[in-house]
Design a protein around this motif. Structure first.
Motif, PDB file in Angstrom:
ATOM      1  N   LEU A 495       7.070 -10.329   2.992  1.00  0.00           N
ATOM      2  CA  LEU A 495       6.815  -8.913   2.694  1.00  0.00           C
ATOM      3  C   LEU A 495       7.571  -8.432   1.457  1.00  0.00           C
ATOM      4  O   LEU A 495       7.097  -7.557   0.735  1.00  0.00           O
ATOM      5  N   MET A 508      -4.279  -7.224  -7.956  1.00  0.00           N
ATOM      6  CA  MET A 508      -5.634  -6.698  -7.707  1.00  0.00           C
ATOM      7  C   MET A 508      -6.511  -6.731  -8.961  1.00  0.00           C
ATOM      8  O   MET A 508      -7.733  -6.641  -8.868  1.00  0.00           O
TER       9      MET A 508
ATOM     10  N   LYS B  26      -7.444  -6.105  -0.876  1.00  0.00           N
ATOM     11  CA  LYS B  26      -7.100  -4.689  -0.753  1.00  0.00           C
ATOM     12  C   LYS B  26      -6.677  -4.393   0.691  1.00  0.00           C
ATOM     13  O   LYS B  26      -5.635  -3.762   0.921  1.00  0.00           O
ATOM     14  N   ASP B  28      -5.673  -6.564   2.958  1.00  0.00           N
ATOM     15  CA  ASP B  28      -4.443  -7.319   3.250  1.00  0.00           C
ATOM     16  C   ASP B  28      -3.216  -6.577   2.743  1.00  0.00           C
ATOM     17  O   ASP B  28      -2.230  -6.415   3.460  1.00  0.00           O
ATOM     18  N   PHE B  29      -3.285  -6.111   1.493  1.00  0.00           N
ATOM     19  CA  PHE B  29      -2.117  -5.455   0.892  1.00  0.00           C
ATOM     20  C   PHE B  29      -1.799  -4.130   1.600  1.00  0.00           C
ATOM     21  O   PHE B  29      -0.637  -3.755   1.733  1.00  0.00           O
ATOM     22  N   ARG B  31      -2.336  -3.620   4.735  1.00  0.00           N
ATOM     23  CA  ARG B  31      -1.710  -4.039   6.003  1.00  0.00           C
ATOM     24  C   ARG B  31      -0.237  -4.397   5.775  1.00  0.00           C
ATOM     25  O   ARG B  31       0.641  -3.994   6.537  1.00  0.00           O
ATOM     26  N   TYR B  32       0.031  -5.130   4.686  1.00  0.00           N
ATOM     27  CA  TYR B  32       1.421  -5.522   4.387  1.00  0.00           C
ATOM     28  C   TYR B  32       2.278  -4.280   4.147  1.00  0.00           C
ATOM     29  O   TYR B  32       3.431  -4.217   4.547  1.00  0.00           O
ATOM     30  N   SER B  33       1.679  -3.288   3.478  1.00  0.00           N
ATOM     31  CA  SER B  33       2.409  -2.071   3.170  1.00  0.00           C
ATOM     32  C   SER B  33       2.804  -1.336   4.471  1.00  0.00           C
ATOM     33  O   SER B  33       3.929  -0.852   4.604  1.00  0.00           O
ATOM     34  N   MET B  35       3.169  -2.771   7.387  1.00  0.00           N
ATOM     35  CA  MET B  35       4.180  -3.609   8.062  1.00  0.00           C
ATOM     36  C   MET B  35       5.560  -3.357   7.472  1.00  0.00           C
ATOM     37  O   MET B  35       6.557  -3.288   8.202  1.00  0.00           O
ATOM     38  N   GLN B  36       5.612  -3.208   6.147  1.00  0.00           N
ATOM     39  CA  GLN B  36       6.894  -2.930   5.484  1.00  0.00           C
ATOM     40  C   GLN B  36       7.480  -1.620   5.986  1.00  0.00           C
ATOM     41  O   GLN B  36       8.663  -1.528   6.286  1.00  0.00           O
TER      42      GLN B  36
END
Lengths: 536, 39
Positions: A495, A508, B26, B28-29, B31-33, B35-36
């Motif tokens: 992360l 992106m 898009k 995925d990112f 989702r990661y955001s 989670m952070q």
């Protein structure tokens, strides 16, 4: 000494200096095996494409276009190229998370099995050594023709160049020299194409003459190439079926083969894995347009070249200005050396880490020295085999080309996406896929087996490997360690690498670049090829 | 006609993949955001 020899030796000297300088920066095992896991997008892109392209591309595939099959080559490449993005997203990111030093080492962690690591390591040594022999012999033939020296001397020069920086610089030396070589053959292809088209009388003239080409190569510029009775493929359907199967096999190669996926172990972060894969796919898509044009257009300049594989050499010595001729020779040699250095490094790494493994020292400095000695020994063994074995480019490349897609493909993907695959399943999948693919290839080349187009050795190897995984996995149980490791690959998303929104935004951009370039390729082909061709 | 189809095929596969991956990355990112933020 001719200007060609001086030019080629200058590029060899450049690789030697740069590769060995990179070697001075190697301080530990991570530096040697995975370039300190700090490589940026440009270096991963360079090494991905350079290790994929070999003399087979510059000589063999240009010859394939000259022989009348440019469109079949492109039917194949369109599928092949998407393998980069699929491979990075569905497999490359995960093996990078494993922090392994080699891909077989990833298998060991994932299946908690030294046996699987050994099996994968042995297939790397056998399969990649065969490919290494093919590229060394290809470069030797070129060097011998260029210098006018015996093949023994030419082999020694080629071998000494790639072995010196690979053994000393390890992955660090390999990826930097690969990137230089990547730029050399990109420049070669995009500069040589307008020259060849001009020699053919300009693009409109080239297209008209190729569309009206008569004789056995009639239809060379059509969507299905010059197929027909008495040709390698009797109908467009047979030719395109073959191209799609080979394209799928090579898509598998770029998704899972050790000489492609091991590059992701060196990436600085997951952004680099994704970005380099998008750019590699786009680069391959673009690079094959000049290859198809140069190969087919040379028919208008000299229709009598007996061996199509010598098209580029003939152009370099007879039609191109000296500076472009030198660039072409340097480009062909670069394609061979970049693959050879990657292959030698993989064989050396696998012997040290995957086969000798824990029996080697635990001390990092001793291990680094030991890795270098093993690498040099692997290089020497290759030299001896190459010297005593007659050139067999075709069957060595044919054997080694797609063997990993069949042997490793199912195990690699199922190791991420299946909860049921066990260590026994992985082991037998690798072994059975490898043996079935190799045996079918051996039968079709040496025993005259006549297989239908759909029963390509890749398909046979893939199906047998999958069956072996299914049977062996159903007879054994997934252990807690295997289950935990697989879950870890999904849960332990780095992360911190996705914290920086600037980096996320930049990543992106890469699918957008891919969309833009693909659109440009379509428009170029429609307006410069399909519509004018329809009017002829 | 065949040449036109071939032209769309050659660039089209990569184009479709680019579009799909743009969407996938898009999500995925995002989702990661999330989670952070949770972490």
């Amino acid at each position: 000494m001719s200007i060609y020899i001086i030019g080629v030796f200058a590029t060899l000297l450049l690789y030697l200096i740069v590769g060995n300088y990179a070697g001075t920066k190697v301080k530990n095992l991570d530096d040697y095996y995975v370039s300190g896991r700090s490589a940026p997008t440009l270096l991963i892109l360079g090494t991905l494409v350079a290790s994929y392209l070999s003399t087979n591309t510059m000589l063999g595939e240009t010859g394939f276009s000259y022989d009348g099959y440019p469109a079949l080559l492109m039917w194949n490449i369109a599928i092949n190229a998407i393998g980069y993005v699929l491979g990075a997203y569905f497999f490359g990111r995960y093996i990078r998370r494993s922090q392994a030093l080699t891909v077989p080492e990833y298998f060991r962690h994932r299946f908690n099995s030294r046996k699987v690591q050994m099996a994968a390591g042995i297939t790397v040594v056998v399969g990649i050594t065969a490919y290494l022999l093919a590229v060394t012999q290809g470069a030797t033939l070129l060097m011998s023709e260029l210098l006018g020296v015996s093949e023994g001397w030419a082999m020694l020069i080629v071998w000494a160049v790639y072995t010196s920086f690979t053994f000393y610089g390890g992955s660090r030396g390999v990826i930097i020299t690969d990137t230089i070589m990547f730029f050399i053959f990109m420049i070669v292809l995009f500069v040589a194409t307008p020259f060849v088209v001009n020699l053919g009388g300009g693009w409109a003239e080239v297209l008209t003459r190729l569309a009206n080409f008569e004789g056995v190569k009639a239809g060379i510029a059509s969507w299905h190439s010059a197929v027909g009775p008495g040709r390698t493929w009797a109908t467009p359907g047979a030719g395109i079926t073959w191209a799609i199967i080979i394209g799928t096999a090579w898509m598998g190669v770029v998704m899972v083969s050790p000489w492609q996926t091991s590059r992701y172990l060196m990436a600085k972060n997951e952004h680099v894995v994704l970005r380099s894969a998008f750019l590699a796919g786009v680069s391959i898509l673009l690079l094959y347009i000049p290859i198809a044009i140069i190969g087919s257009t040379t028919n208008l300049i000299n229709p009598g070249i007996e061996n199509g594989e010598k098209v580029f050499l003939w152009l370099a010595f007879n039609k191109f200005p000296a500076w472009l001729g030198i660039l072409v020779l340097a480009g062909i040699l670069a394609a061979a050396l970049s693959s050879a250095s990657t292959f030698l490094s993989l064989v050396g790494f696998s012997v040290t880490r995957d086969i000798i493994g824990e029996r080697a020292s635990k001390d990092e400095k001793t291990m680094l020295r030991f890795s270098r000695i093993v690498m040099l020994c692997c290089g020497l063994v290759t030299l001896v085999i190459c010297y005593f074995q007659p050139p067999a480019l075709f069957w060595l490349t044919y054997f080694a080309g797609t063997v990993f897609a069949a042997s490793w493909g199912p195990t690699c993907l199922l190791s991420i996406y299946s909860k049921r695959i066990t260590a026994e399943g992985a082991f037998w999948g690798i072994i059975v896929g490898f043996v079935a693919n190799s045996a079918t290839k051996f039968g079709s080349v040496f025993l005259g087996w006549s297989l239908p187009v759909w029963a390509d050795p890749f398909v046979i190897g893939l199906v047998c490997g999958l069956l072996a995984i299914l049977i062996a996995s159903s007879l054994t149980k997934v252990t807690e360690e295997e289950k935990a490791y697989r879950e870890k690959l999904f849960k332990e998303i780095p992360l911190e690498e996705y914290q920086d929104q600037k980096e996320v935004k930049r990543t992106m951009l890469f699918p957008k670049i891919t969309i833009g370039v693909s659109l440009a390729v379509i428009l170029l082909l429609v307006f410069a090829y399909a519509l004018p061709y329809a009017r002829i | 006609m065949g040449e036109l189809f071939f032209s769309f095929y050659y660039g089209g596969l990569m184009l479709i993949l680019g579009l799909c991956m743009h969407r996938k990355l898009k999500s995925d990112f995002e989702r990661y955001s999330k989670m952070q933020k949770k972490n």
